[in-house]
Design a protein around this motif. Structure first.
Motif, PDB file in Angstrom:
ATOM      1  N   ASN A 303      48.580  33.085  41.830  1.00 36.67           N
ATOM      2  CA  ASN A 303      48.756  33.874  40.611  1.00 36.67           C
ATOM      3  C   ASN A 303      48.627  35.347  40.965  1.00 36.67           C
ATOM      4  O   ASN A 303      47.545  35.836  41.288  1.00 36.67           O
ATOM      5  CB  ASN A 303      47.701  33.481  39.570  1.00 36.67           C
ATOM      6  N   HIS A 304      49.761  36.048  40.871  1.00 32.86           N
ATOM      7  CA  HIS A 304      49.787  37.455  41.278  1.00 32.86           C
ATOM      8  C   HIS A 304      49.608  38.403  40.093  1.00 32.86           C
ATOM      9  O   HIS A 304      49.856  39.595  40.205  1.00 32.86           O
ATOM     10  CB  HIS A 304      51.110  37.756  41.998  1.00 32.86           C
ATOM     11  N   HIS A 305      49.135  37.874  38.969  1.00 32.70           N
ATOM     12  CA  HIS A 305      48.868  38.742  37.820  1.00 32.70           C
ATOM     13  C   HIS A 305      47.712  39.683  38.140  1.00 32.70           C
ATOM     14  O   HIS A 305      46.776  39.317  38.873  1.00 32.70           O
ATOM     15  CB  HIS A 305      48.546  37.884  36.594  1.00 32.70           C
ATOM     16  N   ILE A 306      47.747  40.888  37.583  1.00 34.17           N
ATOM     17  CA  ILE A 306      46.738  41.898  37.891  1.00 34.17           C
ATOM     18  C   ILE A 306      45.328  41.460  37.493  1.00 34.17           C
ATOM     19  O   ILE A 306      44.329  41.901  38.078  1.00 34.17           O
ATOM     20  CB  ILE A 306      47.106  43.240  37.203  1.00 34.17           C
ATOM     21  N   LEU A 307      45.238  40.554  36.514  1.00 37.04           N
ATOM     22  CA  LEU A 307      43.930  40.072  36.070  1.00 37.04           C
ATOM     23  C   LEU A 307      43.470  38.828  36.813  1.00 37.04           C
ATOM     24  O   LEU A 307      42.318  38.396  36.640  1.00 37.04           O
ATOM     25  CB  LEU A 307      43.959  39.785  34.559  1.00 37.04           C
ATOM     26  N   ALA A 308      44.342  38.230  37.607  1.00 38.09           N
ATOM     27  CA  ALA A 308      43.997  37.019  38.361  1.00 38.09           C
ATOM     28  C   ALA A 308      43.835  37.396  39.830  1.00 38.09           C
ATOM     29  O   ALA A 308      44.819  37.579  40.545  1.00 38.09           O
ATOM     30  CB  ALA A 308      45.075  35.958  38.180  1.00 38.09           C
ATOM     31  N   THR A 309      42.609  37.543  40.268  1.00 35.05           N
ATOM     32  CA  THR A 309      42.344  38.003  41.628  1.00 35.05           C
ATOM     33  C   THR A 309      41.450  37.010  42.370  1.00 35.05           C
ATOM     34  O   THR A 309      40.917  36.067  41.779  1.00 35.05           O
ATOM     35  CB  THR A 309      41.661  39.381  41.605  1.00 35.05           C
ATOM     36  N   HIS A 310      41.306  37.229  43.661  1.00 32.72           N
ATOM     37  CA  HIS A 310      40.377  36.467  44.495  1.00 32.72           C
ATOM     38  C   HIS A 310      40.704  34.968  44.506  1.00 32.72           C
ATOM     39  O   HIS A 310      39.817  34.131  44.401  1.00 32.72           O
ATOM     40  CB  HIS A 310      38.928  36.680  44.028  1.00 32.72           C
ATOM     41  N   ASP A 311      41.982  34.641  44.633  1.00 37.82           N
ATOM     42  CA  ASP A 311      42.339  33.223  44.603  1.00 37.82           C
ATOM     43  C   ASP A 311      43.381  32.822  45.651  1.00 37.82           C
ATOM     44  O   ASP A 311      43.979  31.761  45.549  1.00 37.82           O
ATOM     45  CB  ASP A 311      42.841  32.824  43.215  1.00 37.82           C
ATOM     46  N   TYR A 312      43.626  33.644  46.677  1.00 39.51           N
ATOM     47  CA  TYR A 312      44.602  33.216  47.678  1.00 39.51           C
ATOM     48  C   TYR A 312      43.997  32.122  48.557  1.00 39.51           C
ATOM     49  O   TYR A 312      42.781  31.992  48.693  1.00 39.51           O
ATOM     50  CB  TYR A 312      45.129  34.390  48.512  1.00 39.51           C
ATOM     51  N   ARG A 313      44.881  31.323  49.165  1.00 32.61           N
ATOM     52  CA  ARG A 313      44.478  30.208  50.018  1.00 32.61           C
ATOM     53  C   ARG A 313      45.245  30.286  51.340  1.00 32.61           C
ATOM     54  O   ARG A 313      46.433  30.608  51.353  1.00 32.61           O
ATOM     55  CB  ARG A 313      44.782  28.861  49.349  1.00 32.61           C
ATOM     56  N   ILE A 314      44.571  29.960  52.430  1.00 32.95           N
ATOM     57  CA  ILE A 314      45.207  29.867  53.748  1.00 32.95           C
ATOM     58  C   ILE A 314      44.964  28.465  54.281  1.00 32.95           C
ATOM     59  O   ILE A 314      43.805  28.028  54.394  1.00 32.95           O
ATOM     60  CB  ILE A 314      44.667  30.924  54.717  1.00 32.95           C
ATOM     61  N   GLN A 342      34.988  35.482  46.242  1.00 34.56           N
ATOM     62  CA  GLN A 342      35.045  35.633  44.804  1.00 34.56           C
ATOM     63  C   GLN A 342      34.829  37.088  44.393  1.00 34.56           C
ATOM     64  O   GLN A 342      34.409  37.924  45.190  1.00 34.56           O
ATOM     65  CB  GLN A 342      34.009  34.720  44.153  1.00 34.56           C
ATOM     66  N   SER A 343      35.107  37.377  43.122  1.00 34.40           N
ATOM     67  CA  SER A 343      35.043  38.756  42.632  1.00 34.40           C
ATOM     68  C   SER A 343      33.641  39.348  42.731  1.00 34.40           C
ATOM     69  O   SER A 343      33.482  40.567  42.822  1.00 34.40           O
ATOM     70  CB  SER A 343      35.530  38.814  41.185  1.00 34.40           C
ATOM     71  N   ASN A 344      32.613  38.498  42.712  1.00 35.19           N
ATOM     72  CA  ASN A 344      31.240  38.995  42.838  1.00 35.19           C
ATOM     73  C   ASN A 344      30.789  39.148  44.286  1.00 35.19           C
ATOM     74  O   ASN A 344      29.611  39.417  44.554  1.00 35.19           O
ATOM     75  CB  ASN A 344      30.271  38.085  42.086  1.00 35.19           C
ATOM     76  N   GLY A 345      31.734  38.928  45.229  1.00 34.19           N
ATOM     77  CA  GLY A 345      31.420  39.076  46.645  1.00 34.19           C
ATOM     78  C   GLY A 345      30.980  37.804  47.334  1.00 34.19           C
ATOM     79  O   GLY A 345      30.756  37.803  48.560  1.00 34.19           O
ATOM     80  N   THR A 346      30.822  36.708  46.588  1.00 34.20           N
ATOM     81  CA  THR A 346      30.393  35.448  47.185  1.00 34.20           C
ATOM     82  C   THR A 346      31.465  34.900  48.126  1.00 34.20           C
ATOM     83  O   THR A 346      32.637  34.775  47.746  1.00 34.20           O
ATOM     84  CB  THR A 346      30.104  34.399  46.092  1.00 34.20           C
TER      85      THR A 346
END
Length: 362
Positions: A303-314, A342-346
């Motif tokens: 999801n490349h929406h500006i509000l959907a972050t920290h979710d890429y997978r390799i 994650q967005s909180n740095g985890t």
């Protein structure tokens, strides 16, 4: 019970067709692959992640089969033929939890039906990643990136036409389907698939495909005007593949896709479009008639929406394939999936699973 009946009918059709038409070049084939696997590492957060392919629990291990195919091919004559394939996996279970079967392929094919093209009607593979999967040729290790990430169904019920354009170097494949996979059609919305390919010589293959999936429109519940608008929910997918080979020695492949979802992301104030994309690079090297090696790495942004972050997978895979006898392969391999923090740095530990994969067909 339904699965047992399905297999019985399948075997009965095969028996009578074969006994009555023994002079025809009918064929029955079977294929199976599975693993012994051990989930040596899973983060406690991985089981709840969206868009993850390896999100089962840590320390689970055991034997499993991933696919069984039973296929019957019957040629009516030199131009008209038919194929029926039954598939079983560990998700297609019966009501009592036992392994079940379902129809994977069921189509009739008419070669040279239209300007030397082939016409196919029935349950079949859309062209999107049909050609890249053949080039990859290691389905027993993993699906192609589109299939793995479920960008669209790997099968559809419809009508297709494929053949060469002007010369044998250029080819095309178009299809109209239900957009329901192997399931029953329940609406009027359909899918269109198209692909153009170029094979300049025995070393290279290029394909470019586009598919469009029509969806039922949805109400814009953020619209406060007196006339509520219906929003377009269609999904489109663009896919590119290039392959290079030194026959019976070395194979490379690079695949990339871009998918657009219309009005499918709820931002909290509107229903927005969003995009998904991914790339895959693989290499297969054949040392001799017994040993070969496979490596692969995928990048996936769901999801490349500006509000959907920290979710890429390799996703990555390494394998040694041992061909012990004709179409029998034993493959020690390891698969892993890595996650964006994650967005909180985890930070999330990667999921790692060593496997011994077995494959055979006849």
């Amino acid at each position: 019970m339904k699965s047992i009946s399905l297999i019985f009918v399948f075997c009965l059709v095969f028996y009578f067709s074969y006994s009555q038409q023994a002079n025809q070049k009918t064929s029955f084939s079977a294929l199976m692959f599975g693993d012994y696997f051990y989930n040596v590492q899973r983060d406690s957060l991985a089981t709840s992640l969206n868009f993850a392919s390896l999100n089962d629990a840590k320390n689970i291990n055991g034997f499993r089969y991933r696919r069984i195919y039973l296929t019957y091919d019957y040629p009516f004559d030199q131009r008209i033929s038919t194929k029926i394939t039954l598939e079983s996996d560990q998700e297609a279970n019966t009501s009592n939890g036992k392994f079940g079967f379902f129809v994977k392929d069921a189509y009739i094919k008419w070669d040279s039906s239209f300007f030397k093209s082939s016409l196919i009607v029935g349950i079949q593979s859309p062209p999107t990643y049909l050609y890249s999967e053949k080039w990859w040729a290691h389905r027993f290790l993993e699906k192609t990136i589109n299939n793995l990430r479920k960008t669209e169904e790997s099968k559809d019920f419809g009508l297709s036409l494929n053949g060469n354009i002007f010369t044998n170097r250029w080819f095309y494949h178009v299809m109209v389907g239900n957009n329901s996979g192997n399931k029953t059609e329940i609406d009027r919305f359909k899918s269109i698939y198209s692909l153009i390919g170029y094979k300049p010589n025995n070393h290279f293959l290029f394909t470019l495909s586009y598919s469009h999936h029509f969806q039922i429109r949805t109400l814009d519940f953020y619209d406060t005007s007196s006339t509520i608008q219906l929003l377009n929910k269609d999904i489109s997918l663009l896919n590119f593949f290039v392959g290079y080979q030194i026959k019976d020695k070395l194979y490379f492949g690079l695949e990339a896709f871009y998918e657009r979802f219309n009005h499918a992301f709820n931002s909290g104030s509107s229903l927005d479009n969003y995009d998904s994309y991914g790339t895959c690079f693989f290499v297969n090297y054949k040392l001799n008639n017994t040993f070969s090696f496979t490596g692969r790495i995928d990048y996936y942004e769901p999801n490349h929406h500006i509000l959907a972050t920290h979710d890429y997978r390799i996703f990555s895979l390494l394998a040694t394939n041992v061909q012990v006898y004709k179409s029998i392969i034993i493959s020690p391999n390891i698969i892993a999936e890595f996650y964006e923090k994650q967005s909180n740095g985890t930070k999330i530990k990667p999921s790692i699973t060593p496997r011994i994969t077995f494959y055979w067909k006849y």
